[in-house]
Design a protein around this motif. Structure first.
Motif, mmCIF file in Angstrom:
data_model
loop_
_atom_site.group_PDB
_atom_site.id
_atom_site.type_symbol
_atom_site.label_atom_id
_atom_site.label_comp_id
_atom_site.label_asym_id
_atom_site.label_seq_id
_atom_site.Cartn_x
_atom_site.Cartn_y
_atom_site.Cartn_z
ATOM 1 N N ARG A 1 -8.308 7.319 -1.031
ATOM 2 C CA ARG A 1 -9.131 8.462 -1.428
ATOM 3 C C ARG A 1 -10.556 8.298 -0.911
ATOM 4 N N LEU B 1 -5.826 5.007 -4.674
ATOM 5 C CA LEU B 1 -6.108 3.872 -3.803
ATOM 6 C C LEU B 1 -7.482 4.024 -3.158
ATOM 7 N N ASN C 1 1.946 7.285 -6.507
ATOM 8 C CA ASN C 1 0.781 8.095 -6.893
ATOM 9 C C ASN C 1 -0.338 7.297 -7.549
ATOM 10 N N LEU D 1 0.826 -1.209 0.000
ATOM 11 C CA LEU D 1 0.000 0.000 0.000
ATOM 12 C C LEU D 1 0.859 1.257 0.000
ATOM 13 N N GLU D 2 1.858 1.278 0.859
ATOM 14 C CA GLU D 2 2.736 2.452 0.954
ATOM 15 C C GLU D 2 3.489 2.689 -0.360
ATOM 16 N N HIS E 1 -4.205 7.028 3.277
ATOM 17 C CA HIS E 1 -3.751 6.922 1.883
ATOM 18 C C HIS E 1 -4.915 6.679 0.919
ATOM 19 N N HIS F 1 1.110 4.091 -2.895
ATOM 20 C CA HIS F 1 0.833 5.493 -2.555
ATOM 21 C C HIS F 1 1.996 6.386 -3.001
ATOM 22 N N SER F 2 3.213 5.927 -2.754
ATOM 23 C CA SER F 2 4.395 6.703 -3.153
ATOM 24 C C SER F 2 4.487 6.853 -4.663
#
Length: 207
Positions: free
Chosen positions: A130, A105, A102, A95-96, A128, A99-100
């Motif tokens: 939306r 999610l 872009n 997930l991270e 993270h 997210h990094s």
């Protein structure tokens, strides 16, 4: 084909949630504990609360049925947070990374509307997302097609022209993935973080 959004299930993918974590403290004998969770406070009963029934009503109805187990039944939601051991680091790492990179999610979880605020308040990685579809809030539950339609509608608030085939859903329950795929989504049955990450890359998701 381009993946433009990733939708995550939570339990078993991002969260280590299991009634055993609590009931090991309450029922010492393994066989007795397993019997209780398979016959009294069952997953099917918990799913009714995930689908929108109030915790109070779910608890009351079960105690009426099994009054001899009142204290153990009452503990299920009184001490619910003790079932939520915490995040699954490997899943959260994916997930991270997304997210990094872009990647948009979103969350789609079978979870009681009354207990989910605890997760929101205590696990910052949920920021993270939306948007998150919570079954108990909609009174719909996976694998009902209606909850996937609700999720896709939510995704389209942010990405108006996205197609179902451009969304990938990650869930640890095979039947929930099958339901998503039947509606045209891409699906990943989460068995391990390593396999999920590999499948995302096969689908062209860079992270």
């Amino acid at each position: 084909m381009t993946i433009r959004a990733v939708v995550f299930d939570f339990g078993g993918v991002l969260f280590d949630w299991n009634p055993q974590h609590l009931y090991r403290k309450l029922i010492a004998d393994d066989h007795e504990r397993q019997w209780f969770l398979e016959n009294i406070c069952t997953q099917a009963w918990n799913t009714e609360q995930d689908a929108g029934r109030s915790l109070a009503e779910g608890t009351r109805s079960l105690i009426k049925q099994y009054p001899q187990h009142q204290a153990l039944i009452q503990s299920y939601y009184d001490r619910w947070h003790e079932m939520l051991r915490g995040p699954l680091p490997d899943g959260v790492a994916i997930l991270e990374a997304l997210h990094s990179a872009n990647m948009p999610l979103f969350g789609l979880t079978n979870w009681s509307a009354e207990t989910f605020p605890y997760a929101r308040a205590n696990y910052p990685f949920l920021q993270h997302f939306r948007d998150i579809v919570v079954s108990g809030e909609l009174k719909l539950i996976k694998p009902d097609p209606a909850i996937y339609h609700a999720s896709l509608s939510q995704v389209r608030v942010h990405l108006p022209d996205i197609q179902a085939s451009e969304v990938v859903f990650i869930d640890d329950v095979a039947g929930n993935i099958e339901a998503a795929v039947a509606l045209g989504w891409q699906g990943i049955h989460h068995v391990s973080a390593e396999r999920t990450a590999a499948r995302l890359r096969e689908l062209g998701v860079g992270f």
